[in-house]
Scaffold this motif. Structure first.
Motif, mmCIF file in Angstrom:
data_model
loop_
_atom_site.group_PDB
_atom_site.id
_atom_site.type_symbol
_atom_site.label_atom_id
_atom_site.label_comp_id
_atom_site.label_asym_id
_atom_site.label_seq_id
_atom_site.Cartn_x
_atom_site.Cartn_y
_atom_site.Cartn_z
ATOM 1 N N LEU A 1 -1.667 -5.919 -5.002
ATOM 2 C CA LEU A 1 -0.813 -5.641 -3.855
ATOM 3 C C LEU A 1 0.554 -6.292 -4.028
ATOM 4 C CD1 LEU A 1 -3.344 -6.163 -0.916
ATOM 5 C CD2 LEU A 1 -2.536 -3.986 -1.852
ATOM 6 N N ASP A 2 1.587 -5.535 -3.734
ATOM 7 C CA ASP A 2 2.966 -6.020 -3.797
ATOM 8 C C ASP A 2 3.441 -6.287 -2.370
ATOM 9 O OD1 ASP A 2 5.652 -6.496 -4.043
ATOM 10 O OD2 ASP A 2 6.149 -4.561 -4.944
ATOM 11 N N PRO A 3 3.598 -7.547 -1.977
ATOM 12 C CA PRO A 3 4.002 -7.845 -0.589
ATOM 13 C C PRO A 3 5.400 -7.371 -0.256
ATOM 14 C CG PRO A 3 4.022 -9.839 -1.933
ATOM 15 C CD PRO A 3 3.403 -8.771 -2.770
ATOM 16 N N GLY A 4 6.175 -6.980 -1.245
ATOM 17 C CA GLY A 4 7.534 -6.519 -0.985
ATOM 18 C C GLY A 4 7.627 -5.062 -0.601
ATOM 19 N N ARG A 5 6.493 -4.338 -0.638
ATOM 20 C CA ARG A 5 6.513 -2.927 -0.269
ATOM 21 C C ARG A 5 5.452 -2.636 0.782
ATOM 22 N NH1 ARG A 5 5.775 0.510 -5.461
ATOM 23 N NH2 ARG A 5 4.441 -1.238 -6.039
ATOM 24 N N ALA A 6 5.673 -1.544 1.527
ATOM 25 C CA ALA A 6 4.690 -1.128 2.525
ATOM 26 C C ALA A 6 3.405 -0.689 1.830
ATOM 27 C CB ALA A 6 5.245 0.021 3.365
ATOM 28 N N THR A 7 2.278 -0.946 2.487
ATOM 29 C CA THR A 7 0.973 -0.562 1.963
ATOM 30 C C THR A 7 0.329 0.442 2.910
ATOM 31 O OG1 THR A 7 0.656 -2.713 0.897
ATOM 32 C CG2 THR A 7 -1.311 -1.379 1.282
ATOM 33 N N VAL A 8 -0.175 1.538 2.355
ATOM 34 C CA VAL A 8 -0.855 2.573 3.125
ATOM 35 C C VAL A 8 -2.304 2.644 2.661
ATOM 36 C CG1 VAL A 8 -0.935 5.028 3.713
ATOM 37 C CG2 VAL A 8 1.276 3.883 3.400
ATOM 38 N N LEU A 9 -3.233 2.582 3.596
ATOM 39 C CA LEU A 9 -4.655 2.741 3.302
ATOM 40 C C LEU A 9 -5.083 4.151 3.677
ATOM 41 C CD1 LEU A 9 -7.560 1.702 2.670
ATOM 42 C CD2 LEU A 9 -7.682 0.966 5.074
ATOM 43 N N VAL A 10 -5.779 4.826 2.766
ATOM 44 C CA VAL A 10 -6.331 6.158 3.016
ATOM 45 C C VAL A 10 -7.845 6.058 2.942
ATOM 46 C CG1 VAL A 10 -6.411 8.573 2.285
ATOM 47 C CG2 VAL A 10 -4.304 7.236 1.976
ATOM 48 N N THR A 11 -8.529 6.434 4.023
ATOM 49 C CA THR A 11 -9.985 6.372 4.032
ATOM 50 C C THR A 11 -10.538 7.469 4.919
ATOM 51 O OG1 THR A 11 -11.920 5.030 4.605
ATOM 52 C CG2 THR A 11 -9.918 4.628 5.885
ATOM 53 N N ARG B 1 -5.258 -6.563 7.210
ATOM 54 C CA ARG B 1 -4.244 -7.596 7.453
ATOM 55 C C ARG B 1 -3.010 -7.374 6.582
ATOM 56 N NH1 ARG B 1 -8.382 -12.546 6.277
ATOM 57 N NH2 ARG B 1 -10.091 -11.859 7.644
ATOM 58 N N HIS B 2 -3.154 -6.603 5.502
ATOM 59 C CA HIS B 2 -2.064 -6.388 4.551
ATOM 60 C C HIS B 2 -1.505 -4.968 4.612
ATOM 61 C CE1 HIS B 2 -3.309 -10.167 2.534
ATOM 62 N NE2 HIS B 2 -4.536 -9.746 2.793
ATOM 63 N N VAL B 3 -1.978 -4.163 5.571
ATOM 64 C CA VAL B 3 -1.677 -2.732 5.597
ATOM 65 C C VAL B 3 -0.629 -2.426 6.664
ATOM 66 C CG1 VAL B 3 -2.687 -0.499 6.249
ATOM 67 C CG2 VAL B 3 -3.860 -1.965 4.610
ATOM 68 N N ASP B 4 0.260 -1.467 6.368
ATOM 69 C CA ASP B 4 1.315 -1.060 7.294
ATOM 70 C C ASP B 4 1.039 0.272 7.978
ATOM 71 O OD1 ASP B 4 3.515 -3.183 6.695
ATOM 72 O OD2 ASP B 4 2.805 -2.521 4.732
ATOM 73 N N ALA B 5 0.168 1.083 7.386
ATOM 74 C CA ALA B 5 -0.222 2.361 7.987
ATOM 75 C C ALA B 5 -1.574 2.759 7.416
ATOM 76 C CB ALA B 5 0.812 3.450 7.706
ATOM 77 N N VAL B 6 -2.324 3.541 8.214
ATOM 78 C CA VAL B 6 -3.631 4.044 7.793
ATOM 79 C C VAL B 6 -3.639 5.553 7.940
ATOM 80 C CG1 VAL B 6 -6.093 4.137 8.357
ATOM 81 C CG2 VAL B 6 -4.914 1.932 8.332
ATOM 82 N N ASP C 1 8.513 4.570 -4.803
ATOM 83 C CA ASP C 1 9.653 3.649 -4.856
ATOM 84 C C ASP C 1 9.690 2.726 -3.647
ATOM 85 O OD1 ASP C 1 10.152 5.982 -3.281
ATOM 86 O OD2 ASP C 1 12.279 5.413 -3.214
ATOM 87 N N ARG C 2 8.968 3.086 -2.581
ATOM 88 C CA ARG C 2 9.040 2.275 -1.367
ATOM 89 C C ARG C 2 7.684 1.915 -0.755
ATOM 90 N NH1 ARG C 2 10.755 7.471 -0.443
ATOM 91 N NH2 ARG C 2 9.877 8.644 1.313
ATOM 92 N N LEU C 3 6.604 2.421 -1.316
ATOM 93 C CA LEU C 3 5.292 2.051 -0.773
ATOM 94 C C LEU C 3 4.245 2.102 -1.872
ATOM 95 C CD1 LEU C 3 3.389 4.822 -0.409
ATOM 96 C CD2 LEU C 3 4.952 5.210 1.484
ATOM 97 N N GLN C 4 3.108 1.486 -1.563
ATOM 98 C CA GLN C 4 1.944 1.523 -2.445
ATOM 99 C C GLN C 4 0.759 1.997 -1.603
ATOM 100 O OE1 GLN C 4 1.347 -2.561 -3.715
ATOM 101 N NE2 GLN C 4 1.846 -3.286 -1.675
ATOM 102 N N ALA C 5 -0.211 2.613 -2.240
ATOM 103 C CA ALA C 5 -1.329 3.194 -1.503
ATOM 104 C C ALA C 5 -2.658 2.724 -2.078
ATOM 105 C CB ALA C 5 -1.258 4.716 -1.545
ATOM 106 N N VAL C 6 -3.608 2.480 -1.181
ATOM 107 C CA VAL C 6 -4.992 2.205 -1.549
ATOM 108 C C VAL C 6 -5.823 3.353 -0.991
ATOM 109 C CG1 VAL C 6 -6.956 0.646 -1.326
ATOM 110 C CG2 VAL C 6 -4.628 -0.293 -1.479
#
Length: 401
Positions: A218-228, A295-300, A253-258
């Protein structure tokens, strides 16, 4: 010390909320036992949980396979005729054996395990309802009287086989107490249940650890999106997960996804290795420690399963909801009505629709503000501790009455 018997279907989303309640009751000196499928209950509630087999097992072969394209009344018909009623018949003997063996002071019956309510009523044991989804509160069949009459007939026939033929209580709504694992700020005003409902919000208990998660990725400098898509939709989710991956990789370029990908459709592997898909900043894994990850996610992005929705909102995380079936359209509508998310069509949405929806919940401050407001209400409701308080109050009222 009092005794509580939890009667649950073999469904993860219906057991998990009660795990925290059971733990809270036990911490107060009470005894808790379960009536359900032992393997599933012990996997979620712990290996030492006392479980009365009801039914003894529930293999994949026991679960009816629902065609992925049925919707509306046909989906409801399948749910009741092929799943809920046969399950209630299969569970009845186990519940009837559990009550005299454990001697509970209260039975807590999930809404999708009506055998618990019917047997408790027949044996004269006070019972409470566990409502892990708000769908039944909406009285969705009010506009379909023929379907409602058919549903009522099924329940009457089930009562004749399992419960007290002279009983009158709806097994989905205890006349004593209905524990709702949500809040009115999300669910709205209930059409059914009335003053029996106690809004306790989500019960977030410690859960068995999922496969190892690569937290260092996880990169704390970018938004994180969880898909489930939850635990029961792997068969229907391949196309949707692929579209999500396309939309999210385009925004690397601006977010990472799990992405939770139990079937390995994105090439992430289904062996728990946590392999990173090399094309873009997207991690595909078969399972995640969801509560910790939120706790680390910005959108689901999800299917509007109730547990996933309230857990995300409890953390103040806005959602893109793509309901598939059952109660999910109801929950999705509640999310959107509260302003805490955006809805897309599960069967049709491509990357061109999913991407802008993710942008909306990430960058429109109104969605995040609404998610935080609902989250505040969910946290204030009290969760497992509040549910335990209400169950103890039910006992006290019965003793005084």
């Amino acid at each position: 010390m009092s005794r509580f018997l939890f009667v649950v279907p073999p469904l993860v989303g219906h057991i998990n909320p009660l795990v925290g309640v059971a733990s809270e009751l036990e911490s107060r000196g009470h005894r808790v036992a379960w009536a359900g499928v032992p393997g599933i209950v012990r996997r979620l509630a712990g290996p030492d949980a006392q479980v009365f087999a009801s039914p003894a097992s529930w293999d994949d072969a026991d679960r009816p396979v629902r065609p992925p394209d049925i919707r509306g009344p046909e989906a409801l018909r399948f749910l009741w005729e092929r799943f809920l009623v046969p399950l209630a018949d299969a569970m009845a003997d186990g519940v009837r054996e559990a009550v005299p063996a454990f001697r509970p002071d209260v039975v807590v019956a999930d809404q999708q395990a009506p055998a618990g309510a019917l047997v408790a009523e027949r044996l004269g044991v006070p019972w409470a309802t566990s409502a892990t989804t708000p769908a039944e509160f909406t009285d969705a069949l009010a506009a379909m009287p023929k379907v409602a009459a058919w549903n009522d007939a099924l329940l009457r026939e089930l009562r004749l086989r399992v419960g007290d033929p002279e009983g009158t209580a709806d097994p989905r709504f205890s006349p004593h107490l209905v524990l709702a694992f949500t809040v009115p700020e999300l669910a709205g005003h209930p059409a059914r249940g009335g003053d029996r409902i106690r809004w306790v919000g989500p019960s977030l208990a410690a859960r068995p650890a999922a496969a190892d998660f690569p937290w260092e990725w996880l990169d704390p400098g970018r938004a994180t999106v969880l898909v489930t898509l939850g635990t029961a939709n792997a068969d229907a989710g391949g196309r949707f997960l692929t579209a999500c991956a396309q939309a999210l990789r385009a925004r690397a370029d601006r977010l990472q996804a799990v992405v939770v990908d139990p079937a390995g459709v994105l090439g992430g592997g289904a062996d728990g290795a946590g392999a990173v898909v090399p094309a873009g900043d997207l991690l595909a894994v078969p399972a995640v420690p969801q509560l910790r990850l939120l706790r680390h996610v910005d959108a689901v992005v999800c299917h509007a399963g109730h547990n996933t929705v309230v857990e995300a909102l409890w953390h103040g995380v806005p959602l893109v909801v793509a309901p598939i079936r059952d109660d999910q359209p109801v929950v999705a509508a509640q999310v959107c009505d509260a302003g805490a998310g955006v809805r897309v069509r599960f069967g049709r949405a491509g990357a061109d629709r999913i991407g802008p929806a993710v942008d909306a919940v990430l960058y429109d401050p109104r969605h995040r503000a609404a998610a935080r407001a609902v989250g505040s209400a969910l946290r204030a409701a009290g969760g497992a501790a509040a549910a335990a308080d209400h169950l103890e109050q039910l006992l006290e009222d019965k003793e005084q009455g």
